[in-house]
Design an enzyme around this catalytic site. Structure first.
Site, PDB file in Angstrom:
ATOM      1  N   GLU A   1       0.776  -1.241   0.000  1.00  0.00           N
ATOM      2  CA  GLU A   1       0.000   0.000   0.000  1.00  0.00           C
ATOM      3  C   GLU A   1       0.808   1.293   0.000  1.00  0.00           C
ATOM      4  O   GLU A   1       0.254   2.366   0.223  1.00  0.00           O
ATOM      5  CB  GLU A   1      -1.012   0.001   1.167  1.00  0.00           C
ATOM      6  CG  GLU A   1      -2.063  -1.093   0.998  1.00  0.00           C
ATOM      7  CD  GLU A   1      -3.150  -1.119   2.082  1.00  0.00           C
ATOM      8  OE1 GLU A   1      -3.029  -0.394   3.077  1.00  0.00           O
ATOM      9  OE2 GLU A   1      -4.114  -1.884   1.929  1.00  0.00           O
TER      10      GLU A   1
ATOM     11  N   GLU B   1      -7.027  -7.796  -1.518  1.00  0.00           N
ATOM     12  CA  GLU B   1      -7.381  -7.577  -0.111  1.00  0.00           C
ATOM     13  C   GLU B   1      -8.812  -7.085  -0.061  1.00  0.00           C
ATOM     14  O   GLU B   1      -9.184  -6.173  -0.795  1.00  0.00           O
ATOM     15  CB  GLU B   1      -6.511  -6.485   0.540  1.00  0.00           C
ATOM     16  CG  GLU B   1      -5.271  -6.937   1.230  1.00  0.00           C
ATOM     17  CD  GLU B   1      -4.682  -5.830   2.137  1.00  0.00           C
ATOM     18  OE1 GLU B   1      -5.437  -5.035   2.715  1.00  0.00           O
ATOM     19  OE2 GLU B   1      -3.451  -5.778   2.245  1.00  0.00           O
TER      20      GLU B   1
END
Length: 862
Positions: free
Chosen positions: A440, A537
């Site tokens: 991320e 995710e």
């Protein structure tokens, strides 16, 4: 012999800075587990101990011991002291001589002790608190700050984790406690040798298309002591494949490496390594023998696996952007699985059995892949060995997560050593199919999580490219040409590269992978989910079972609103979000008995989580073969998260200790190789046939409608010779809900439920799936049921025969803390009788199981 090896595992002396605490500590191990074993502290996971024991990680601890040298020192040209892993910041001394310092948990450290070793030696490892080191490093970085400084208060964590090369979540995470450990967390040993010594040995397979032949690249890296090159012969033998080759080689002084290319005998049929559900995980025994002029030979035994992997990013007709999917051995594979986090805050407690249980549970739920997430650790060798053995593909992050990182000279040097060590250690594993630079961090810059002023953005982008592209990627491409690399997750893949490695929107559904979380919308509404190329995710939280909570709490904690319940929730507003999601479709527990109310709430959060994840995952699976408004061709579903690091509410489907939540039982179904999936759009019911099977099948689709008030079905449709295509998702049934209710007399949306399954020849059958026509809190006709179970033993499993007097939604069997799992759980019971098998993980008995069994269904929650 080839080398003198002496492990220094075992009992060491351990003391804190001022000498007020002295004890024995096991190596490998850490301070916390040593204190706990000696009874000096309680279980660190008990109640509020993560905060109570903060003093442990703020102190500076020293490990020391004496050892006798087990060999004649004069016989060896070189003696090394090797640490496979030091956590984290330490000064290493032997006989009061400083050998060096460590500052990276993920590195292997080797110190030359040839000139300082004696017959009896005193070794010391003087640790510095990771917390104070990180703070100091951050203070020294004066030119500009590197966010985030600290975790949000709800995590009760430590600051500046990004300034230390240590497991990032050990400073706390939104599912885990802060336990910044100190210790020698892997093996430590003395190695003595002459001439040359093998340090790394790896093999990677390639399929040469032009020659239609498999080949193996074998890399050996040596420490060459002699000042002149050493010549010799290397023989590689794979008996099963009638392949043997001998090479003459020369080792250069210093770090000498040899790369051999072995072509596999073309007349041998090579069985490739396949992911779980797609074939066997065949490996071949291989012996590599080094016979060098300078004397002794080295014999290396290993397993050779043959598999290819490609990450395909190509234009898709009718859709802007690029595909993002994996081809294994030339076959596109839909990736089904989850995300792996460290199995414990204290790595020395993670045994082979711990890993086996968690990974086997993943395979048993029809998963074929896990992502080793970048805020934990590069897992131990056994982890990847098990994945090789049971066919779990690994998406391997490098250990950088949710932060920006420094790029000063020392930091980069440390990272370079870490990356090259980890790639060399791990690249032989066929299970690893992808290297990914970070978790991320592209998104953090692109979406400006840390409120960086526009004028300063360039500095951070430059650092980003410096770290992940110019250093990490550079090393990976040099060390391992056998698998793809991406810089981040989520990313837009090739599009991110084109945009200078930081794309406008890394969450773009037309490129790469996405992470997606939404706690405010209705999770039963599939239209809120991204029709992405790859969902790496996504998730919803739930609470672990009462039996799991009970071990680390006391009676006053057993309520959803207790201080304990708040303390364990590290995700801002998480407990409320679960209740809000729950309330959309279920009645909240109203019991006047506080413990029953707590247990009912726990049960409902698990039901909610399982149902939400089912709907979202089924959406990703049925999107694999279609493009709608330019979106689709979803080829991966990795939910967040597989496992837990402690006993707390989280996104996990496996509780700490391995117990399956209802979500994990649901995953076994929603990841089934053959599955009918239903969804509604504008009043029309659509059923897709989803298949991971390698051939087309002609099947019968059975659609059964029940009223909530009766075990007798209202109406049944059997649609014959439905073609379910290999490895795709195709529409097999369509009907407006009104027509369906019309056809099945006396049905309304609130009074009826639809179940359906696919049945074929030779026992081929899908799980039975369900589709609710209304919220269950609005369901009409649901009756209080008598659920009962009789338990018997058959060989080494136990048979539970369940009986019900009425339809029972979300029937849950719970045997408390008896370790094991059921064949099915959390199901909709529409028949009088159902047989469920219990697979024990430890010895138990019929009596024990009967005594511990709790049966719960939705109608028991009042």
């Amino acid at each position: 012999g080839a080398a003198g090896v002496r492990s220094l595992r075992g009992s060491w002396r351990l003391g804190n800075a001022n000498g007020s605490v002295v004890l024995r500590g096991e190596v490998p191990g850490c301070v916390h587990t040593a204190l706990h074993r000696r009874g000096l502290i309680q279980d660190p996971y008990y109640r509020f101990n993560d905060v109570m024991y903060r003093w442990i990680s703020l102190d500076n601890w020293t490990y020391s011991r004496t050892f006798k040298t087990p060999f004649d020192i004069r016989k060896w040209q070189k003696v090394n002291l090797i640490f496979e892993g030091v956590d984290t910041v330490a000064q290493i001394l032997i006989n009061n001589v400083t050998l060096g310092r460590t500052d990276n948990m993920f590195n292997r450290y080797s110190f030359d002790i040839t000139s300082v070793i004696k017959e009896v030696n005193f070794i010391e490892v003087r640790f510095l608190s990771a917390v104070s080191y990180a703070a100091e490093q951050s203070r020294c970085h004066k030119v500009y700050s590197i966010p985030p400084a600290c975790p949000p208060p709800v995590q009760k964590g430590e600051c500046h984790a990004n300034f230390i090369r240590k497991e990032q979540c050990s400073f706390s995470w939104d599912w885990g406690p802060s336990f910044p450990t100190q210790g020698i967390w892997k093996d430590v040993r003395i190695e003595a040798y002459n001439h040359y010594h093998l340090i790394y040995f790896s093999l990677t397979s390639f399929f040469v298309k032009s020659a239609q032949q498999w080949s193996l690249e074998i890399e050996s890296i040596f420490d060459v002591v002699s000042s002149k090159p050493i010549a010799g012969l290397v023989t590689v033998n794979i008996p099963k494949l009638q392949t043997q080759q001998t090479f003459s080689v020369r080792l250069q002084p210093g770090e000498g490496s040899i790369v051999l290319l072995v072509n596999i005998n073309k007349s041998s049929a090579v069985e490739a390594w396949w992911p779980n559900g797609h074939g066997k995980q065949t490996g071949y025994n291989m012996t590599t023998t080094f016979i060098m002029e300078a004397g002794y030979q080295i014999e290396k035994f290993s397993k050779a696996y043959f598999r290819t992997v490609e990450l395909v990013q190509e234009p898709i007709p009718g859709s802007p952007g690029l595909s993002f999917y994996f081809r294994i051995n030339g076959r596109p594979i839909f990736i089904k699985g989850s995300n792996w986090i460290p199995a414990d805050s204290f790595q020395d407690r993670v045994t082979y059995d711990t890993l086996w249980l968690l990974l086997k549970s993943a395979a048993d739920a029809n998963m074929n892949a896990l992502r080793v997430w970048g805020g934990g650790v590069y897992e131990q060798d056994e982890f990847y060995d098990i994945c090789d053995e049971i066919g779990i593909m690994i998406w391997q992050d490098f250990m950088f997560a949710c932060a920006l990182y420094p790029t000063d000279k020392n930091y980069l040097e440390s990272v370079r050593a870490e990356v090259s060590h980890q790639v060399r250690r791990l690249k032989s594993h066929p299970s690893i199919i992808l290297w990914s630079g970070n978790n991320e961090n592209e998104a953090a810059i692109a979406s400006n999580w840390f409120s960086i002023p526009y004028a300063d953005k360039e500095v951070y982008i430059k650092d980003y490219v410096m770290l992940y592209v110019k250093n990490i990627r550079e090393i990976v491409l040099t060390e391992d040409k056998s698998r793809p690399f991406i810089a981040s997750s989520p990313t837009n893949g090739l599009e991110s590269v084109k945009e200078g490695w930081i794309s406008q929107n890394p969450y773009d559904t037309h490129y790469g992978d996405t992470h997606f979380y939404d706690y405010s919308n209705d999770c039963w509404n599939w239209t809120v989910y991204p029709k992405t190329r790859f969902a790496s995710e996504y998730g919803f939280q739930s609470w672990p079972s009462f039996s799991t909570i009970e071990k680390v709490s006391s009676a006053e904690d057993w309520s959803y609103t207790s201080n304990f319940s708040l303390h364990r929730q590290h995700h801002e507003n998480g407990n409320d979000q679960m209740l809000q999601q729950l309330e959309r479709h279920f009645k909240l527990p109203q019991s006047t008995d506080p413990i029953k109310k707590f247990k009912d709430t726990i049960y409902l959060t698990q039901v909610m989580q399982a149902q939400c994840m089912k709907i979202e995952t089924e959406f990703y699976r049925f999107s694999q073969s279609e493009i709608i408004k330019g979106e689709g061709h979803t080829m991966g579903a990795l939910y967040w998260q597989l496992n837990d690091i402690w006993q707390a509410p989280s996104w996990a489907s496996l509780e700490y200790g391995g117990k399956w939540k209802l979500l994990h039982y649901f995953a076994q179904n929603f990841f089934a190789p053959l599955l009918p999936v239903a969804y509604e759009d504008k009043g029309v019911l659509y059923i897709y046939g989803v298949s991971d099977l390698h051939v087309d099948h002609k099947l019968t689709l059975r659609v059964v409608v029940h009223t909530w008030s009766s075990l007798e079905s209202v109406c049944t449709i059997a649609k014959d010779s439905v073609t379910v295509k290999a490895q795709s998702a195709v529409l097999i049934y369509k009907e407006s809900i009104n027509d369906l209710l019309e056809r099945c007399r006396n049905c309304t949306r609130k009074s009826c439920v639809i179940t359906f399954c696919l049945v074929g020849e030779g026992g081929l059958q899908s799980p039975t799936n369900h589709h609710f026509l209304s919220s269950l809190k609005d369901a009409v006709g649901l009756e209080k049921t008598q659920l009962s179970a009789s338990v018997s033993q058959r060989d080494d499993v136990y048979i539970f025969v369940l009986q019900t007097t009425a339809i029972a939604p979300f029937v849950s069997l719970d045997v408390g803390s008896i370790k094991g799992r059921f064949s099915d759980n959390g199901f909709l019971m529409t028949e009088k009788k159902k047989v469920v098998v219990f697979y024990p993980w430890e010895p138990t008995s019929v009596e024990e199981l009967e005594k511990s069994l709790t049966l719960t269904s939705l109608v028991d929650v009042v």
